[in-house]
Write a protein that holds these residues in place. Structure first.
Motif, PDB file in Angstrom:
ATOM      1  N   MET A   1      60.276 -17.806  48.782  1.00 23.01           N
ATOM      2  CA  MET A   1      59.876 -17.992  46.981  1.00 23.01           C
ATOM      3  C   MET A   1      58.606 -16.997  46.848  1.00 23.01           C
ATOM      4  SD  MET A   1      61.872 -19.917  45.594  1.00 23.01           S
ATOM      5  CE  MET A   1      63.078 -21.031  46.254  1.00 23.01           C
ATOM      6  N   ILE A   2      57.759 -16.941  47.687  1.00 23.75           N
ATOM      7  CA  ILE A   2      56.841 -15.947  47.546  1.00 23.75           C
ATOM      8  C   ILE A   2      57.174 -14.399  47.759  1.00 23.75           C
ATOM      9  CG2 ILE A   2      54.347 -15.226  48.586  1.00 23.75           C
ATOM     10  CD1 ILE A   2      54.092 -18.262  49.378  1.00 23.75           C
ATOM     11  N   ALA A   3      58.172 -14.340  48.581  1.00 20.97           N
ATOM     12  CA  ALA A   3      58.566 -12.788  48.593  1.00 20.97           C
ATOM     13  C   ALA A   3      59.277 -12.450  47.554  1.00 20.97           C
ATOM     14  CB  ALA A   3      59.768 -12.848  49.814  1.00 20.97           C
ATOM     15  N   ALA A   4      60.324 -13.542  46.806  1.00 19.76           N
ATOM     16  CA  ALA A   4      60.847 -13.249  45.551  1.00 19.76           C
ATOM     17  C   ALA A   4      59.800 -12.847  44.536  1.00 19.76           C
ATOM     18  CB  ALA A   4      61.667 -14.065  44.889  1.00 19.76           C
ATOM     19  N   ALA A   5      58.612 -13.821  44.407  1.00 26.75           N
ATOM     20  CA  ALA A   5      57.449 -13.533  43.590  1.00 26.75           C
ATOM     21  C   ALA A   5      56.759 -12.388  43.503  1.00 26.75           C
ATOM     22  CB  ALA A   5      56.604 -14.637  43.803  1.00 26.75           C
ATOM     23  N   VAL A   6      56.870 -11.525  44.685  1.00 26.14           N
ATOM     24  CA  VAL A   6      56.190 -10.245  44.843  1.00 26.14           C
ATOM     25  C   VAL A   6      56.928  -9.256  44.258  1.00 26.14           C
ATOM     26  CG1 VAL A   6      55.766  -8.202  46.631  1.00 26.14           C
ATOM     27  CG2 VAL A   6      55.219 -10.822  47.177  1.00 26.14           C
ATOM     28  N   VAL A   7      58.266  -9.275  44.089  1.00 25.55           N
ATOM     29  CA  VAL A   7      59.201  -8.394  43.319  1.00 25.55           C
ATOM     30  C   VAL A   7      59.180  -9.116  41.695  1.00 25.55           C
ATOM     31  CG1 VAL A   7      61.265  -7.568  42.872  1.00 25.55           C
ATOM     32  CG2 VAL A   7      60.239  -8.113  45.200  1.00 25.55           C
ATOM     33  N   MET A   8      59.188 -10.099  41.356  1.00 21.65           N
ATOM     34  CA  MET A   8      59.041 -10.638  40.014  1.00 21.65           C
ATOM     35  C   MET A   8      57.851 -11.306  39.481  1.00 21.65           C
ATOM     36  SD  MET A   8      63.087 -12.198  40.222  1.00 21.65           S
ATOM     37  CE  MET A   8      62.875 -13.570  41.275  1.00 21.65           C
ATOM     38  N   PRO A   9      56.905 -10.426  38.816  1.00 20.34           N
ATOM     39  CA  PRO A   9      55.650 -11.056  38.513  1.00 20.34           C
ATOM     40  C   PRO A   9      55.740 -12.534  37.637  1.00 20.34           C
ATOM     41  CG  PRO A   9      55.734  -8.553  38.178  1.00 20.34           C
ATOM     42  CD  PRO A   9      57.236  -9.027  38.365  1.00 20.34           C
ATOM     43  N   LEU A  10      56.736 -12.593  36.582  1.00 18.23           N
ATOM     44  CA  LEU A  10      56.680 -13.645  36.016  1.00 18.23           C
ATOM     45  C   LEU A  10      57.170 -14.928  36.716  1.00 18.23           C
ATOM     46  CD1 LEU A  10      56.084 -14.107  32.712  1.00 18.23           C
ATOM     47  CD2 LEU A  10      58.456 -14.126  32.320  1.00 18.23           C
ATOM     48  N   PHE A  11      58.060 -14.600  37.800  1.00 19.85           N
ATOM     49  CA  PHE A  11      58.682 -15.672  38.540  1.00 19.85           C
ATOM     50  C   PHE A  11      56.967 -16.194  39.411  1.00 19.85           C
ATOM     51  CE2 PHE A  11      59.783 -16.853  42.870  1.00 19.85           C
ATOM     52  CZ  PHE A  11      60.771 -18.090  42.642  1.00 19.85           C
ATOM     53  N   ALA A  12      56.478 -15.278  39.780  1.00 19.38           N
ATOM     54  CA  ALA A  12      55.028 -15.643  40.355  1.00 19.38           C
ATOM     55  C   ALA A  12      54.430 -16.476  39.733  1.00 19.38           C
ATOM     56  CB  ALA A  12      54.452 -14.194  40.709  1.00 19.38           C
TER      57      ALA A  12
ATOM     58  N   GLY B   1      60.118  -7.695  28.967  1.00 21.58           N
ATOM     59  CA  GLY B   1      58.855  -7.730  28.758  1.00 21.58           C
ATOM     60  C   GLY B   1      57.796  -7.268  29.871  1.00 21.58           C
ATOM     61  N   VAL B   2      57.915  -8.112  31.035  1.00 21.93           N
ATOM     62  CA  VAL B   2      57.007  -8.034  32.192  1.00 21.93           C
ATOM     63  C   VAL B   2      57.769  -7.181  33.233  1.00 21.93           C
ATOM     64  CG1 VAL B   2      55.886  -9.168  33.924  1.00 21.93           C
ATOM     65  CG2 VAL B   2      56.002 -10.091  31.964  1.00 21.93           C
ATOM     66  N   MET B   3      58.996  -7.559  33.731  1.00 23.13           N
ATOM     67  CA  MET B   3      59.717  -6.780  34.838  1.00 23.13           C
ATOM     68  C   MET B   3      60.195  -5.340  34.130  1.00 23.13           C
ATOM     69  SD  MET B   3      60.421  -7.305  37.939  1.00 23.13           S
ATOM     70  CE  MET B   3      61.445  -6.399  39.066  1.00 23.13           C
ATOM     71  N   GLY B   4      60.543  -5.569  32.987  1.00 23.73           N
ATOM     72  CA  GLY B   4      60.874  -4.178  32.599  1.00 23.73           C
ATOM     73  C   GLY B   4      59.782  -3.129  32.386  1.00 23.73           C
ATOM     74  N   GLU B   5      58.384  -3.401  32.219  1.00 19.07           N
ATOM     75  CA  GLU B   5      57.177  -2.836  32.111  1.00 19.07           C
ATOM     76  C   GLU B   5      57.080  -2.220  33.460  1.00 19.07           C
ATOM     77  OE1 GLU B   5      54.350  -0.538  30.937  1.00 19.07           O
ATOM     78  OE2 GLU B   5      55.651  -1.515  29.806  1.00 19.07           O
ATOM     79  N   VAL B   6      57.088  -3.197  34.435  1.00 26.64           N
ATOM     80  CA  VAL B   6      57.099  -2.765  35.776  1.00 26.64           C
ATOM     81  C   VAL B   6      58.059  -1.757  36.201  1.00 26.64           C
ATOM     82  CG1 VAL B   6      57.359  -3.673  38.355  1.00 26.64           C
ATOM     83  CG2 VAL B   6      56.072  -4.963  36.611  1.00 26.64           C
ATOM     84  N   ILE B   7      59.266  -1.789  35.708  1.00 25.19           N
ATOM     85  CA  ILE B   7      60.279  -0.727  36.405  1.00 25.19           C
ATOM     86  C   ILE B   7      59.862   0.600  35.680  1.00 25.19           C
ATOM     87  CG2 ILE B   7      62.635  -0.111  35.747  1.00 25.19           C
ATOM     88  CD1 ILE B   7      63.499  -3.014  35.942  1.00 25.19           C
ATOM     89  N   ASN B   8      59.451   0.367  34.429  1.00 26.95           N
ATOM     90  CA  ASN B   8      58.790   1.677  33.439  1.00 26.95           C
ATOM     91  C   ASN B   8      57.681   2.296  34.560  1.00 26.95           C
ATOM     92  OD1 ASN B   8      60.321   2.692  31.483  1.00 26.95           O
ATOM     93  ND2 ASN B   8      59.601   0.494  30.283  1.00 26.95           N
ATOM     94  N   ARG B   9      56.915   1.689  34.828  1.00 30.03           N
ATOM     95  CA  ARG B   9      55.599   2.019  35.647  1.00 30.03           C
ATOM     96  C   ARG B   9      56.239   2.721  37.079  1.00 30.03           C
ATOM     97  NH1 ARG B   9      51.052  -2.429  34.732  1.00 30.03           N
ATOM     98  NH2 ARG B   9      50.840  -2.242  32.812  1.00 30.03           N
ATOM     99  N   VAL B  10      57.026   2.097  37.730  1.00 27.58           N
ATOM    100  CA  VAL B  10      57.477   2.547  38.809  1.00 27.58           C
ATOM    101  C   VAL B  10      58.457   4.010  38.725  1.00 27.58           C
ATOM    102  CG1 VAL B  10      59.297   2.317  40.780  1.00 27.58           C
ATOM    103  CG2 VAL B  10      57.809   0.362  40.060  1.00 27.58           C
ATOM    104  N   ALA B  11      59.069   4.203  37.649  1.00 31.06           N
ATOM    105  CA  ALA B  11      60.025   5.217  37.243  1.00 31.06           C
ATOM    106  C   ALA B  11      58.952   6.529  37.024  1.00 31.06           C
ATOM    107  CB  ALA B  11      60.932   5.004  35.884  1.00 31.06           C
ATOM    108  N   THR B  12      57.940   5.977  36.259  1.00 30.98           N
ATOM    109  CA  THR B  12      56.821   7.027  35.597  1.00 30.98           C
ATOM    110  C   THR B  12      56.275   7.625  36.982  1.00 30.98           C
ATOM    111  OG1 THR B  12      56.741   6.139  33.611  1.00 30.98           O
ATOM    112  CG2 THR B  12      54.890   7.541  34.375  1.00 30.98           C
ATOM    113  N   ALA B  13      55.530   6.442  37.973  1.00 30.15           N
ATOM    114  CA  ALA B  13      54.988   6.963  39.212  1.00 30.15           C
ATOM    115  C   ALA B  13      55.730   7.814  39.944  1.00 30.15           C
ATOM    116  CB  ALA B  13      54.290   5.755  39.643  1.00 30.15           C
ATOM    117  N   THR B  14      57.127   7.454  40.099  1.00 41.23           N
ATOM    118  CA  THR B  14      57.783   8.418  41.278  1.00 41.23           C
ATOM    119  C   THR B  14      58.545   9.316  40.522  1.00 41.23           C
ATOM    120  OG1 THR B  14      59.650   6.603  40.857  1.00 41.23           O
ATOM    121  CG2 THR B  14      58.062   5.991  42.436  1.00 41.23           C
ATOM    122  N   ASN B  15      58.415   9.528  39.051  1.00 41.32           N
ATOM    123  CA  ASN B  15      59.181  10.724  38.694  1.00 41.32           C
ATOM    124  C   ASN B  15      60.567  10.563  38.753  1.00 41.32           C
ATOM    125  OD1 ASN B  15      56.753  12.411  37.938  1.00 41.32           O
ATOM    126  ND2 ASN B  15      56.504  13.224  39.811  1.00 41.32           N
ATOM    127  N   THR B  16      60.875   9.439  38.485  1.00 41.66           N
ATOM    128  CA  THR B  16      62.421   9.281  38.656  1.00 41.66           C
ATOM    129  C   THR B  16      62.868   8.724  37.098  1.00 41.66           C
ATOM    130  OG1 THR B  16      61.824   6.813  39.482  1.00 41.66           O
ATOM    131  CG2 THR B  16      62.753   8.592  40.896  1.00 41.66           C
TER     132      THR B  16
END
Length: 456
Positions: free
Chosen positions: A419-430, A222-237
């Motif tokens: 841990m904080i570096a990983a949290a930047v990539v994974m919002p729910l983990f943050a 739900g969370v990371m998947g939405e982030v991936i979708n936004r990245v794909a849309t923003a970068t036209n990938t």
């Protein structure tokens, strides 16, 4: 308890700090990782399991010379289930397979299976009673369903990544190198050391595969998947803007996954166009099928019926090899193909994710893919169980057996930085990391009994 602490004091501060995180991540999330691994292992063999359980619904006794029209087949189903509304038709590539017709019964999906040669309805199966779908729901929502369960599954996957990363750090040889105990277990080791060897060696050999399973499962979350979708849309990938053959991007706020079945991940967010010019009668299912055949959409594919007079037919296939993915929106009156998205149209990120999903589900290279993933799933279960056994063997009678909090501030800061570096990539983990900090700061450190129990 004192003996445990003394043993830990011999470890370098950085090692001890990483071990503490690895320990608590395992204690909290290992049970859920076991559930995910076992349910995923079941879903891997969806074709074989469903063939064994539902062969009487899926297969015909005899392949005929001529198939009945889809219109006639749906009419046969409507006669048997007059109170249900037909919403989809799925056609398989094998000649001996029945046609699957999806129906809505009081808001619940039911599938009827009809012989394409005789028109005989061989039976029906509710979607929520299919055993592989139950395994899928356990895998994605812990069976209880809902947003909270889905988020917890995602959180367990995030911490699974942390377990792998910290485990690899703990495994890394720091003194004299030896193949035994590093890449191969020491057969004559004592029980506790033997468990450690099997845990570490299994982890190192399967780490890449388990990591692949975690990463390729993230697009569904739900969370990371939405982030991936936004990245794909923003970068036209993701799906391409030029996929819309009818002209400018539609204003529709409805996306394909809301109106159609078997939609590929890369096309789930594809806006659904609306029909502008309405005629007296819409196309028949057979006419839509002819369009799909003319466009060379490979079976199995599903035709989802229009939702309302402004809706469109959607032809989608996602259960084939990744490069056979297709999503077509068809004007229900004119038969004009309003959008046509194939794997070759996907951006780089969408292609990678689509291939990853096929690997995750065991569809990328057949039975070998299923067996390889089964090894990874069972390996993850063994890592969780062996970790638990190791904890029980070292746990004192009067304590929790947790590695003591490291007093070296530099080591603690370094690990927190990771841990904080990983949290930047994974919002729910943050969010979970913030919750851990608050719990430690305002509960553990304020209550001596809890602090002693957790070796904090």
């Amino acid at each position: 308890m004192e003996q445990t602490v003394k043993a830990e004091d011999k470890q370098p501060p950085m090692y001890a700090a990483v071990w503490r995180w690895h320990f608590y991540a395992g204690i909290i999330f290992a049970p859920f990782l076991i559930i995910l691994a076992l349910s995923g292992a079941v879903y891997l063999f969806k074709p074989q399991i469903e063939s064994a359980l539902y062969g009487h619904l899926y297969e015909v006794d005899k392949v005929g010379e001529k198939r009945l029209s889809l219109v006639e087949l749906t009419e046969r189903v409507k006669e048997k289930y007059p109170h249900d509304s037909v919403v989809s038709v799925t056609l398989e590539k094998e000649a001996n397979r029945t046609v699957k017709i999806g129906m809505m019964d009081k808001g619940e999906m039911v599938f009827a299976f009809v012989n394409p040669y005789t028109g005989k309805v061989q039976g029906a199966l509710r979607a929520d009673e299919n055993w592989t779908e139950i395994a899928k729901k356990i895998h994605s929502e812990l069976l209880i369903g809902g947003t909270a369960a889905n988020r917890f599954v995602e959180l367990a996957a995030c911490w699974g990544f942390i377990l792998l990363a910290t485990g690899l750090y703990l495994w890394w040889p720091r003194q004299s190198f030896s193949v035994l105990g590093t890449f191969w277990p020491r057969w004559r080791a004592k029980k506790r050391l033997a468990w450690r060897d099997w845990h570490a060696v299994t982890g190192i050999w399967l780490s890449i595969g388990i990591l692949l399973l975690i990463v390729t499962g993230m697009p569904w979350t739900g969370v990371m998947g939405e982030v991936i979708n936004r990245v794909a849309t923003a970068t036209n990938t993701g799906y391409p803007p030029f996929a819309f053959s009818f002209g400018p991007k539609p204003e529709s706020k409805v996306v394909t996954k809301e109106v159609a079945q078997d939609v590929p991940w890369a096309a789930e967010q594809l806006p659904v166009p609306s029909v502008r010019k309405r005629k007296a009668a819409p196309l028949s299912l057979d006419e839509v099928y002819a369009i799909a055949e003319a466009k060379k959409v490979k079976k199995p594919f599903t035709i989802s019926l229009p939702q309302g007079p402004k809706g469109v037919f959607t032809v989608a296939t996602s259960k084939t090899k990744p490069w056979d993915n297709a999503t077509l929106h068809i004007d229900q009156y004119s038969g004009r193909v309003l959008s046509d998205v194939r794997f070759s149209d996907y951006g780089a990120l969408a292609k990678a994710i689509t291939i990853g999903i096929a690997f995750h589900e065991g569809r990328l290279f057949g039975l070998a893919n299923q067996l390889v993933n089964l090894v990874f799933c069972l390996g993850l279960v063994f890592l969780c169980v062996s970790g638990f056994v190791m904890w029980r063997k070292r746990k004192p009678k009067d304590g929790f057996g947790a590695p003591a909090r490291v007093k070296d501030p530099q080591a603690a800061k370094t690990v927190w930085g990771g841990m904080i570096a990983a949290a930047v990539v994974m919002p729910l983990f943050a969010l979970s990391l913030a919750a851990i900090w608050l719990f430690d700061r305002f509960v553990v450190q304020k209550i001596p009994s809890i602090r002693r129990f957790l070796a904090a």
